[in-house]
Write a protein that holds these residues in place. Structure first.
Motif, PDB file in Angstrom:
ATOM      1  N   GLY A 164      30.189  47.116 -29.787  1.00 30.98           N
ATOM      2  CA  GLY A 164      31.315  46.215 -29.646  1.00 30.98           C
ATOM      3  C   GLY A 164      31.150  45.144 -28.599  1.00 30.98           C
ATOM      4  N   LYS A 165      29.970  45.041 -27.990  1.00 33.20           N
ATOM      5  CA  LYS A 165      29.725  44.050 -26.951  1.00 33.20           C
ATOM      6  C   LYS A 165      29.239  42.737 -27.566  1.00 33.20           C
ATOM      7  CE  LYS A 165      30.302  46.653 -23.172  1.00 33.20           C
ATOM      8  NZ  LYS A 165      30.658  47.944 -23.774  1.00 33.20           N
ATOM      9  N   SER A 166      29.643  41.623 -26.960  1.00 37.24           N
ATOM     10  CA  SER A 166      29.155  40.323 -27.382  1.00 37.24           C
ATOM     11  C   SER A 166      27.723  40.143 -26.858  1.00 37.24           C
ATOM     12  CB  SER A 166      30.050  39.214 -26.826  1.00 37.24           C
ATOM     13  OG  SER A 166      29.962  39.174 -25.402  1.00 37.24           O
ATOM     14  N   GLN A 167      27.021  39.118 -27.359  1.00 31.21           N
ATOM     15  CA  GLN A 167      25.653  38.882 -26.910  1.00 31.21           C
ATOM     16  C   GLN A 167      25.605  38.547 -25.425  1.00 31.21           C
ATOM     17  OE1 GLN A 167      22.843  39.420 -28.776  1.00 31.21           O
ATOM     18  NE2 GLN A 167      21.870  39.180 -26.788  1.00 31.21           N
ATOM     19  N   GLU A 168      26.628  37.838 -24.948  1.00 35.45           N
ATOM     20  CA  GLU A 168      26.689  37.503 -23.525  1.00 35.45           C
ATOM     21  C   GLU A 168      26.825  38.767 -22.681  1.00 35.45           C
ATOM     22  OE1 GLU A 168      29.350  34.774 -20.404  1.00 35.45           O
ATOM     23  OE2 GLU A 168      29.864  34.873 -22.545  1.00 35.45           O
ATOM     24  N   GLU A 169      27.649  39.699 -23.131  1.00 38.33           N
ATOM     25  CA  GLU A 169      27.830  40.962 -22.399  1.00 38.33           C
ATOM     26  C   GLU A 169      26.551  41.794 -22.436  1.00 38.33           C
ATOM     27  OE1 GLU A 169      32.561  41.973 -22.905  1.00 38.33           O
ATOM     28  OE2 GLU A 169      31.270  42.208 -24.660  1.00 38.33           O
ATOM     29  N   LYS A 170      25.853  41.770 -23.583  1.00 36.89           N
ATOM     30  CA  LYS A 170      24.581  42.494 -23.696  1.00 36.89           C
ATOM     31  C   LYS A 170      23.532  41.895 -22.767  1.00 36.89           C
ATOM     32  CE  LYS A 170      25.176  44.058 -28.486  1.00 36.89           C
ATOM     33  NZ  LYS A 170      24.654  43.939 -29.872  1.00 36.89           N
ATOM     34  N   ASP A 171      23.528  40.566 -22.656  1.00 42.51           N
ATOM     35  CA  ASP A 171      22.573  39.897 -21.768  1.00 42.51           C
ATOM     36  C   ASP A 171      22.824  40.269 -20.313  1.00 42.51           C
ATOM     37  OD1 ASP A 171      21.342  38.700 -23.909  1.00 42.51           O
ATOM     38  OD2 ASP A 171      22.315  36.747 -23.643  1.00 42.51           O
ATOM     39  N   LYS A 172      24.114  40.411 -19.941  1.00 38.74           N
ATOM     40  CA  LYS A 172      24.446  40.815 -18.575  1.00 38.74           C
ATOM     41  C   LYS A 172      23.959  42.231 -18.288  1.00 38.74           C
ATOM     42  CE  LYS A 172      28.503  37.873 -17.795  1.00 38.74           C
ATOM     43  NZ  LYS A 172      29.969  37.847 -17.528  1.00 38.74           N
ATOM     44  N   MET A 173      24.110  43.115 -19.271  1.00 36.71           N
ATOM     45  CA  MET A 173      23.641  44.494 -19.107  1.00 36.71           C
ATOM     46  C   MET A 173      22.118  44.533 -19.005  1.00 36.71           C
ATOM     47  SD  MET A 173      26.176  46.504 -21.766  1.00 36.71           S
ATOM     48  CE  MET A 173      25.461  48.111 -21.419  1.00 36.71           C
ATOM     49  N   GLN A 174      21.462  43.704 -19.819  1.00 35.31           N
ATOM     50  CA  GLN A 174      20.001  43.657 -19.766  1.00 35.31           C
ATOM     51  C   GLN A 174      19.515  43.120 -18.427  1.00 35.31           C
ATOM     52  OE1 GLN A 174      18.188  41.403 -22.931  1.00 35.31           O
ATOM     53  NE2 GLN A 174      16.109  41.807 -22.222  1.00 35.31           N
ATOM     54  N   LEU A 175      20.238  42.132 -17.880  1.00 35.38           N
ATOM     55  CA  LEU A 175      19.871  41.584 -16.575  1.00 35.38           C
ATOM     56  C   LEU A 175      19.994  42.643 -15.486  1.00 35.38           C
ATOM     57  CD1 LEU A 175      19.056  39.145 -14.879  1.00 35.38           C
ATOM     58  CD2 LEU A 175      21.486  38.541 -14.705  1.00 35.38           C
ATOM     59  N   LYS A 176      21.054  43.448 -15.569  1.00 34.78           N
ATOM     60  CA  LYS A 176      21.223  44.532 -14.596  1.00 34.78           C
ATOM     61  C   LYS A 176      20.064  45.518 -14.686  1.00 34.78           C
ATOM     62  CE  LYS A 176      26.294  44.324 -14.596  1.00 34.78           C
ATOM     63  NZ  LYS A 176      27.549  45.027 -14.965  1.00 34.78           N
ATOM     64  N   GLU A 177      19.659  45.855 -15.925  1.00 34.16           N
ATOM     65  CA  GLU A 177      18.549  46.778 -16.105  1.00 34.16           C
ATOM     66  C   GLU A 177      17.257  46.197 -15.536  1.00 34.16           C
ATOM     67  OE1 GLU A 177      16.457  49.428 -19.631  1.00 34.16           O
ATOM     68  OE2 GLU A 177      17.137  47.410 -20.119  1.00 34.16           O
ATOM     69  N   LEU A 178      17.016  44.917 -15.792  1.00 36.68           N
ATOM     70  CA  LEU A 178      15.808  44.265 -15.303  1.00 36.68           C
ATOM     71  C   LEU A 178      15.769  44.252 -13.775  1.00 36.68           C
ATOM     72  CD1 LEU A 178      15.521  41.230 -17.732  1.00 36.68           C
ATOM     73  CD2 LEU A 178      13.773  42.983 -17.388  1.00 36.68           C
ATOM     74  N   LYS A 179      16.877  43.887 -13.155  1.00 34.44           N
ATOM     75  CA  LYS A 179      16.911  43.803 -11.690  1.00 34.44           C
ATOM     76  C   LYS A 179      16.745  45.165 -11.044  1.00 34.44           C
ATOM     77  CE  LYS A 179      19.485  39.498 -11.000  1.00 34.44           C
ATOM     78  NZ  LYS A 179      20.664  38.864 -10.387  1.00 34.44           N
ATOM     79  N   ASN A 180      17.418  46.175 -11.613  1.00 33.03           N
ATOM     80  CA  ASN A 180      17.259  47.528 -11.076  1.00 33.03           C
ATOM     81  C   ASN A 180      15.834  48.042 -11.301  1.00 33.03           C
ATOM     82  OD1 ASN A 180      19.912  48.885 -10.034  1.00 33.03           O
ATOM     83  ND2 ASN A 180      20.539  47.634 -11.765  1.00 33.03           N
ATOM     84  N   GLY A 181      15.262  47.694 -12.448  1.00 34.93           N
ATOM     85  CA  GLY A 181      13.887  48.101 -12.728  1.00 34.93           C
ATOM     86  C   GLY A 181      12.893  47.443 -11.794  1.00 34.93           C
ATOM     87  N   ARG A 182      13.085  46.164 -11.524  1.00 36.12           N
ATOM     88  CA  ARG A 182      12.190  45.453 -10.607  1.00 36.12           C
ATOM     89  C   ARG A 182      12.282  46.034  -9.196  1.00 36.12           C
ATOM     90  NH1 ARG A 182      13.947  39.433 -12.879  1.00 36.12           N
ATOM     91  NH2 ARG A 182      12.610  39.452 -14.739  1.00 36.12           N
ATOM     92  N   LEU A 183      13.517  46.326  -8.781  1.00 37.27           N
ATOM     93  CA  LEU A 183      13.711  46.946  -7.466  1.00 37.27           C
ATOM     94  C   LEU A 183      13.059  48.324  -7.414  1.00 37.27           C
ATOM     95  CD1 LEU A 183      15.013  46.955  -4.671  1.00 37.27           C
ATOM     96  CD2 LEU A 183      17.104  47.831  -5.723  1.00 37.27           C
ATOM     97  N   ALA A 184      13.205  49.092  -8.500  1.00 44.31           N
ATOM     98  CA  ALA A 184      12.643  50.448  -8.534  1.00 44.31           C
ATOM     99  C   ALA A 184      11.118  50.419  -8.499  1.00 44.31           C
ATOM    100  CB  ALA A 184      13.122  51.181  -9.788  1.00 44.31           C
ATOM    101  N   MET A 185      10.503  49.412  -9.128  1.00 44.39           N
ATOM    102  CA  MET A 185       9.040  49.312  -9.089  1.00 44.39           C
ATOM    103  C   MET A 185       8.549  49.101  -7.659  1.00 44.39           C
ATOM    104  SD  MET A 185       7.836  47.285 -12.550  1.00 44.39           S
ATOM    105  CE  MET A 185       9.184  46.126 -12.770  1.00 44.39           C
ATOM    106  N   LEU A 186       9.270  48.267  -6.906  1.00 40.35           N
ATOM    107  CA  LEU A 186       8.925  48.080  -5.492  1.00 40.35           C
ATOM    108  C   LEU A 186       9.223  49.343  -4.691  1.00 40.35           C
ATOM    109  CD1 LEU A 186      10.391  44.486  -4.955  1.00 40.35           C
ATOM    110  CD2 LEU A 186       7.974  45.103  -5.106  1.00 40.35           C
TER     111      LEU A 186
END
Length: 203
Positions: A164-186
């Motif tokens: 039920g999420k719009s593409q904009e909402e999905k992009d925000k969730m993906q951005l959160k995953e990317l940022k947390n993943g980048r932080l976790a790699m460090l």
């Protein structure tokens, strides 16, 4: 004599005059060069990153110029997910031990406690999972034979967070995953090296 002095004065004055031609050339080059990177303002913005969620123009080694961007994004997402799990496991291991195994404070020593066989099983089954999730297409050349395949999208959403999420909402969730993943790699890199350099447990 007067002519010699006049020539010397003109030459001295010219040394302090602005180099108009050089300035114009520099400005023209900058205009032709293109937009500068947001993350690294002294480098040009990598054009192949445009359109991808999380793009801040960070590609100092120019990987996007030589490798498939879908493959690079898939690698970033998978390494980020693995690192997020690893950071939790690294900390948890220090305070909790599986029944039947010897406790060690230094999480770097955990593989020596369980032995080679369980570690190899993890590698084996991760390989099987990788093979299964993409129907055997695991190389850079074959991974995205299907043009509709989205990097990192394995259809895994057991909690229905994307329903039920719009593409904009999905992009925000993906951005959160990317940022947390980048932080976790460090973070996991820092945790491992902390224990390795100091010889002490993380906490």
């Amino acid at each position: 004599m007067k002519l010699t002095i006049l020539s010397a004065l003109v030459a001295s004055a010219a040394a302090f005059a602005p180099a108009a031609q050089t300035s114009q050339s520099t400005q023209l080059y900058a205009a032709e060069a293109g937009e500068m990177s947001k993350a690294l303002p002294f480098l040009l913005k990598p054009k192949n990153l445009e359109g991808y969620v999380g793009d801040v123009g960070f590609d100092p080694l120019g990987f996007s110029e030589y490798f498939d961007m879908k493959w690079l994004r898939e690698a970033e997402i998978k390494h980020g997910r693995s690192s997020m799990l690893a950071t939790v496991g690294f900390v948890m291991q220090e305070f909790w031990t599986l029944p039947g195994y010897t406790h060690v404070d230094d999480s770097n020593l955990a593989p020596t406690v369980v032995g080679a066989s369980p570690m190899l099983q993890i590698v084996l089954w991760m390989g099987v999972l990788e093979f299964w999730t993409n129907k055997g297409n695991v190389t850079m050349e074959t991974m995205f034979e299907d043009p509709n395949r989205v990097p990192g999208d394995l259809g895994f959403d057991p909690m229905g967070l994307a329903v039920g999420k719009s593409q904009e909402e999905k992009d925000k969730m993906q951005l959160k995953e990317l940022k947390n993943g980048r932080l976790a790699m460090l973070a996991i890199g820092g945790m491992i090296h902390h224990n390795w350099v100091t010889g002490d447990a993380l906490f």
